[in-house]
Design an enzyme around this catalytic site. Sequence first.
Site, PDB file in Angstrom:
ATOM      1  N   TYR A   1      19.735  -1.776  18.730  1.00  0.00           N
ATOM      2  CA  TYR A   1      18.702  -1.196  18.152  1.00  0.00           C
ATOM      3  C   TYR A   1      19.114   0.888  19.511  1.00  0.00           C
ATOM      4  CZ  TYR A   1      13.940   0.735  20.149  1.00  0.00           C
ATOM      5  OH  TYR A   1      13.161   0.897  19.823  1.00  0.00           O
TER       6      TYR A   1
ATOM      7  N   SER B  42       7.475   5.311  27.315  1.00  0.00           N
ATOM      8  CA  SER B  42       7.245   5.402  26.240  1.00  0.00           C
ATOM      9  C   SER B  42       6.084   4.440  25.689  1.00  0.00           C
ATOM     10  CB  SER B  42       8.369   4.826  25.105  1.00  0.00           C
ATOM     11  OG  SER B  42       7.838   4.615  24.033  1.00  0.00           O
TER      12      SER B  42
ATOM     13  N   GLN C  90       4.785   9.438  27.616  1.00  0.00           N
ATOM     14  CA  GLN C  90       4.616   9.732  26.076  1.00  0.00           C
ATOM     15  C   GLN C  90       3.430   9.289  25.353  1.00  0.00           C
ATOM     16  OE1 GLN C  90       6.829   7.262  23.478  1.00  0.00           O
ATOM     17  NE2 GLN C  90       5.701   8.835  21.836  1.00  0.00           N
TER      18      GLN C  90
ATOM     19  N   TYR D 143       2.802   8.734  21.244  1.00  0.00           N
ATOM     20  CA  TYR D 143       2.913   8.106  19.498  1.00  0.00           C
ATOM     21  C   TYR D 143       1.373   8.598  18.911  1.00  0.00           C
ATOM     22  CZ  TYR D 143       8.073   6.560  19.575  1.00  0.00           C
ATOM     23  OH  TYR D 143       8.902   6.529  19.751  1.00  0.00           O
TER      24      TYR D 143
ATOM     25  N   THR E 297       4.723  13.017  20.831  1.00  0.00           N
ATOM     26  CA  THR E 297       6.442  13.150  19.643  1.00  0.00           C
ATOM     27  C   THR E 297       5.146  13.292  18.432  1.00  0.00           C
ATOM     28  OG1 THR E 297       6.837  11.473  20.815  1.00  0.00           O
ATOM     29  CG2 THR E 297       7.197  11.352  18.767  1.00  0.00           C
TER      30      THR E 297
ATOM     31  N   ARG F 261      16.670   2.779  10.187  1.00  0.00           N
ATOM     32  CA  ARG F 261      17.496   2.597  10.840  1.00  0.00           C
ATOM     33  C   ARG F 261      17.997   1.262  10.035  1.00  0.00           C
ATOM     34  NH1 ARG F 261      13.813   3.348  15.647  1.00  0.00           N
ATOM     35  NH2 ARG F 261      13.222   5.266  14.619  1.00  0.00           N
TER      36      ARG F 261
ATOM     37  N   LYS G  85       6.761  17.608  21.675  1.00  0.00           N
ATOM     38  CA  LYS G  85       8.491  16.892  21.605  1.00  0.00           C
ATOM     39  C   LYS G  85       8.916  16.628  20.559  1.00  0.00           C
ATOM     40  CE  LYS G  85      11.116  12.751  22.777  1.00  0.00           C
ATOM     41  NZ  LYS G  85      12.249  11.386  22.069  1.00  0.00           N
TER      42      LYS G  85
ATOM     43  N   HIS H 243      14.666  13.267  17.927  1.00  0.00           N
ATOM     44  CA  HIS H 243      14.570  11.808  17.829  1.00  0.00           C
ATOM     45  C   HIS H 243      16.199  11.375  17.997  1.00  0.00           C
ATOM     46  CE1 HIS H 243      10.598   9.305  18.307  1.00  0.00           C
ATOM     47  NE2 HIS H 243      11.537   8.245  18.611  1.00  0.00           N
TER      48      HIS H 243
ATOM     49  N   ARG I 214      17.211   9.494  15.123  1.00  0.00           N
ATOM     50  CA  ARG I 214      16.798   8.573  14.700  1.00  0.00           C
ATOM     51  C   ARG I 214      16.190   8.642  13.541  1.00  0.00           C
ATOM     52  NH1 ARG I 214      18.013   4.540  18.413  1.00  0.00           N
ATOM     53  NH2 ARG I 214      15.502   3.655  18.099  1.00  0.00           N
TER      54      ARG I 214
HETATM   55  C1  LIG Z   1      16.251   3.223  22.022  1.00  0.00           C
HETATM   56  C2  LIG Z   1      15.764   4.290  21.676  1.00  0.00           C
HETATM   57  C3  LIG Z   1      13.866   4.315  22.077  1.00  0.00           C
HETATM   58  C4  LIG Z   1      13.672   5.373  21.725  1.00  0.00           C
HETATM   59  N1  LIG Z   1      11.703   5.578  21.483  1.00  0.00           N
HETATM   60  C5  LIG Z   1      11.754   5.825  21.763  1.00  0.00           C
HETATM   61  C6  LIG Z   1       9.786   6.449  22.172  1.00  0.00           C
HETATM   62  O1  LIG Z   1       9.101   5.158  21.804  1.00  0.00           O
HETATM   63  N2  LIG Z   1       9.045   7.701  21.625  1.00  0.00           N
HETATM   64  C7  LIG Z   1      10.010   8.399  21.508  1.00  0.00           C
HETATM   65  O2  LIG Z   1       8.875   9.866  21.806  1.00  0.00           O
HETATM   66  N3  LIG Z   1      11.606   8.934  21.021  1.00  0.00           N
HETATM   67  C8  LIG Z   1      11.766   7.545  22.019  1.00  0.00           C
HETATM   68  N4  LIG Z   1      13.085   7.784  21.621  1.00  0.00           N
HETATM   69  C9  LIG Z   1      13.768   9.335  21.172  1.00  0.00           C
HETATM   70  C10 LIG Z   1      14.523   9.875  22.697  1.00  0.00           C
HETATM   71  O3  LIG Z   1      13.562   9.640  23.667  1.00  0.00           O
HETATM   72  C11 LIG Z   1      15.273  11.037  22.890  1.00  0.00           C
HETATM   73  O4  LIG Z   1      14.582  11.845  22.008  1.00  0.00           O
HETATM   74  C12 LIG Z   1      16.764  10.937  23.070  1.00  0.00           C
HETATM   75  O5  LIG Z   1      16.660   9.489  22.932  1.00  0.00           O
HETATM   76  C13 LIG Z   1      17.493  11.998  22.508  1.00  0.00           C
HETATM   77  O6  LIG Z   1      18.912  11.523  22.240  1.00  0.00           O
HETATM   78  P1  LIG Z   1      19.581  10.608  23.014  1.00  0.00           P
HETATM   79  O7  LIG Z   1      19.687   9.159  23.083  1.00  0.00           O
HETATM   80  O8  LIG Z   1      21.263  11.273  21.930  1.00  0.00           O
HETATM   81  O9  LIG Z   1      20.035  11.580  24.469  1.00  0.00           O
HETATM   82  C14 LIG Z   1      14.413   6.467  21.443  1.00  0.00           C
HETATM   83  C15 LIG Z   1      15.215   6.655  21.249  1.00  0.00           C
HETATM   84  C16 LIG Z   1      16.219   5.504  21.519  1.00  0.00           C
HETATM   85  C17 LIG Z   1      17.890   5.429  21.619  1.00  0.00           C
END
Ligand SMILES: Cc1cc2nc3c(=O)[nH]c(=O)nc-3n(C[C@H](O)[C@H](O)[C@H](O)COP(=O)(O)O)c2cc1C
Length: 387
Positions: free
Chosen positions: A25, A107, A128, A130, A156, A165, A252, A276, A279
């Site tokens: 994940y 989050s 953060q 949503y 966000t 994904r 963000k 993100h 993702r």
């Molecule tokens: C497992 C996972 C869960 C995430 N959940 C959120 C989230 O709940 N809210 C959000 O704004 N971004 C979320 N993100 C994005 C991160 O805030 C961030 O933008 C991203 O992880 C940055 O890339 P990096 O993992 O390569 O450092 C998530 C990323 C990952 C890997």
Amino acid sequence: MKNIFNIEDLKNKAQKRVPKMFYEYADSGSWNQETYFANQKDFGKIKFRQRVGIDIEERSLSKKFMGQKVSIPVALAPTGLCGMQHRDGEILAAQASEEFGVPFTLSTMSICSIEDVAENTTKPFWFQLYVMKDKKFMSQLLERAQNAGCKVLQITMDLNILGQRHVDVRNGLSAPPKFQLSHIQQIISRPRWALGMLRAKRHFFGNVVGHAEGVTDSGALWSWIGEQFDARFSWDDLDWLRNQWNGKIILKGILDADDAEIAARLGYDGIVVSNHGGRQLDGAISSISALPNIVDKVGKKMEVYMDGGIRSGQDVCKALCMGAQGVLIGRSFLYGLGAYGKKGVTKCLEIMRESLDESLGFLGENNVQDLGRNNILYKSYNEGFLD
Ligand SMILES: Cc1cc2nc3c(=O)[nH]c(=O)nc-3n(C[C@H](O)[C@H](O)[C@H](O)COP(=O)(O)O)c2cc1C
């Protein structure tokens, strides 16, 4: 923590300790994962200008984020289900951040709740949001975050529809989750994780269960989540949120200079240049390649942060040279958390600090605030950054 030298080492350890579905994940992007991989790869296209013969004895890594002093220019990014990488993951990561002197962002989709984290830390963390259809829930959530002492809100902007994904679908982790027999096998093959989870404070989304109307159990939770992301959300809707928040607001998920200009014009305090972590929109450009144009347009009007692909202090250094105020890290700290809990998050931050400090010195600089484009060799996006 023997033989842990870099984030890759933490990642390998996390893979051995976290059940496959939760490890994957974190370690995945949407569709063909092009953007996920580009985030890391594009850092390699920026080269440092090494300088010699300069006194670099008194180096300083400290900066201010939203008026708050940070020991290194790094914040922990919001990550949903963080508490599934390790028991009480959000609490442990927040404690490690606080002790290290960097902000932790909780989050909306965390396992531990706002109140859980507040009760187990002593300084304000970031929150953060949503954007969801249920305005009453959002309003209460913002009130809870402010009551818990949060002063910085990240909204966000890039998840009002969900990027698919494939691994999550295969692993039964899409909404609603589908139980698979292999889940049992995954869990019993990770006994340390499983025993920890028996003692965990929570196992479901702590900010939602018992707070959103009608969401009292996990079944109701998943259908609620499925309905909540708001595809109609637009810039105009931000005003309503802004009126509910007394502190600073960072938007963000900005990847385009035109959107950054809108955010600056509307007077927001900062943005995070982000896709993100690869993702959401697969095929979008990497965050680091988007950064310079955005800094050039709005860097004097607001604080510009970036995230995506940061796996070392060298990467942090490159982002600062490109003009970022600082960076957020997601997977780097999640790997540390999955591998060793709180100590692993601290280790991740130490790796960032040591490799940033070393890079700063080799560039002939003494202060991260002095880093600039003169310290690197790169092609701008228009000159073919991605070639
Ligand atoms: C497992 C996972 C869960 C995430 N959940 C959120 C989230 O709940 N809210 C959000 O704004 N971004 C979320 N993100 C994005 C991160 O805030 C961030 O933008 C991203 O992880 C940055 O890339 P990096 O993992 O390569 O450092 C998530 C990323 C990952 C890997």
